[in-house]
Design an enzyme around this catalytic site. Structure first.
Site, PDB file in Angstrom:
ATOM      1  N   SER A 129      60.936 -57.594  -8.852  1.00  0.00           N
ATOM      2  CA  SER A 129      60.908 -56.441  -7.951  1.00  0.00           C
ATOM      3  C   SER A 129      61.061 -55.183  -8.780  1.00  0.00           C
ATOM      4  CB  SER A 129      62.061 -56.551  -6.943  1.00  0.00           C
ATOM      5  OG  SER A 129      62.257 -55.340  -6.241  1.00  0.00           O
ATOM      6  N   TYR A 142      71.208 -56.821  -4.477  1.00  0.00           N
ATOM      7  CA  TYR A 142      69.844 -57.313  -4.705  1.00  0.00           C
ATOM      8  C   TYR A 142      69.376 -56.946  -6.107  1.00  0.00           C
ATOM      9  CZ  TYR A 142      64.790 -57.935  -4.000  1.00  0.00           C
ATOM     10  OH  TYR A 142      63.472 -58.326  -4.109  1.00  0.00           O
TER      11      TYR A 142
END
Length: 229
Positions: A129, A142
């Protein structure tokens, strides 16, 4: 099996399903995920694919599911979760749950199939990501998991000379997971500002189909605002 074999986790939807479709023509596919109905439907639409339903965080189930594999050329880790919020409110349960899915399960599955990947001089693809390159407010847990995933990939690449290891860092992608993210952010869902899952899958295919002399170690894919759908 004469055709190369690719195992894709998180294949029931989103980026994982898109990767399965783009890798299907030259590969026999194992479609990992928990939604068996979705995996069955996807497998039925592809030339040579079968569901591989397993709970990735269940170490015993994962060991059993991998014990029958006899060949593996490509391993794509696409499964993941995102729970947002300030660090002051992130309890140990959030940290454990996020790291267990986004890092520990990846490391354990890779470890279990590493002998097969070594034999094939195979390829490990980590769907990371933009959060694996920078951390923003409310994304700390995250981002920490994705930074750890990037470190895992870097270390695996350094330790396993015969393997190709690619970290793919997409921006926001138009998926069900992104809808959940936007709900957590209390923001509008604006798909014209997000990547298509197929665009991320094409980046994966570029790395996987590269000549034997080429090794894409890291791919960053940013969204480009669109006028149409």
């Amino acid at each position: 099996m004469s055709r190369p074999v690719a195992l894709i986790t998180g294949a029931s939807r989103g980026v994982g399903a898109a990767v399965a479709r783009v890798l299907a023509p030259p590969h026999d596919l194992l479609l990992g995920g928990r939604d068996e109905a979705a995996l069955d439907a996807l497998a039925g639409s592809l030339e040579s694919a079968r569901p591989w339903p397993v709970e990735l965080t269940d170490v015993d189930a994962l060991a059993a599911a991998t014990s029958d594999l006899t060949r593996l050329d490509v391993l794509v880790h696409s499964a993941g979760i995102a729970e947002l919020g300030p660090l002051a409110e992130a309890g140990a349960d959030v940290w454990r749950r996020t790291l267990d899915v986004n890092v520990v399960a990846v490391a354990e599955l890779t470890r279990l199939v590493l002998p097969l990947l070594r034999t094939a001089r195979g390829h490990v693809v980590l769907i990371n990501s933009g959060a694996g390159l920078r951390a923003n407010p409310d994304w700390g847990v995250y981002a920490a998991s994705k930074f750890a995933l990037r470190a895992f990939g870097d270390a695996l690449r350094a330790e396993e000379d015969d393997l190709r290891v690619t970290s793919v860092h997409p921006g926001r992608v138009d998926t069900d997971m992104q809808r959940g993210v936007r709900e957590q952010e209390s923001g509008d869902y604006e798909p014209h500002l997000y990547l298509h899952a197929d665009s991320v899958a094409q980046a994966v295919a570029t790395a996987v189909h590269a000549g034997d002399d080429a090794h894409f170690t890291e791919i960053v894919v940013r969204p480009r605002p669109r006028l149409g759908p």
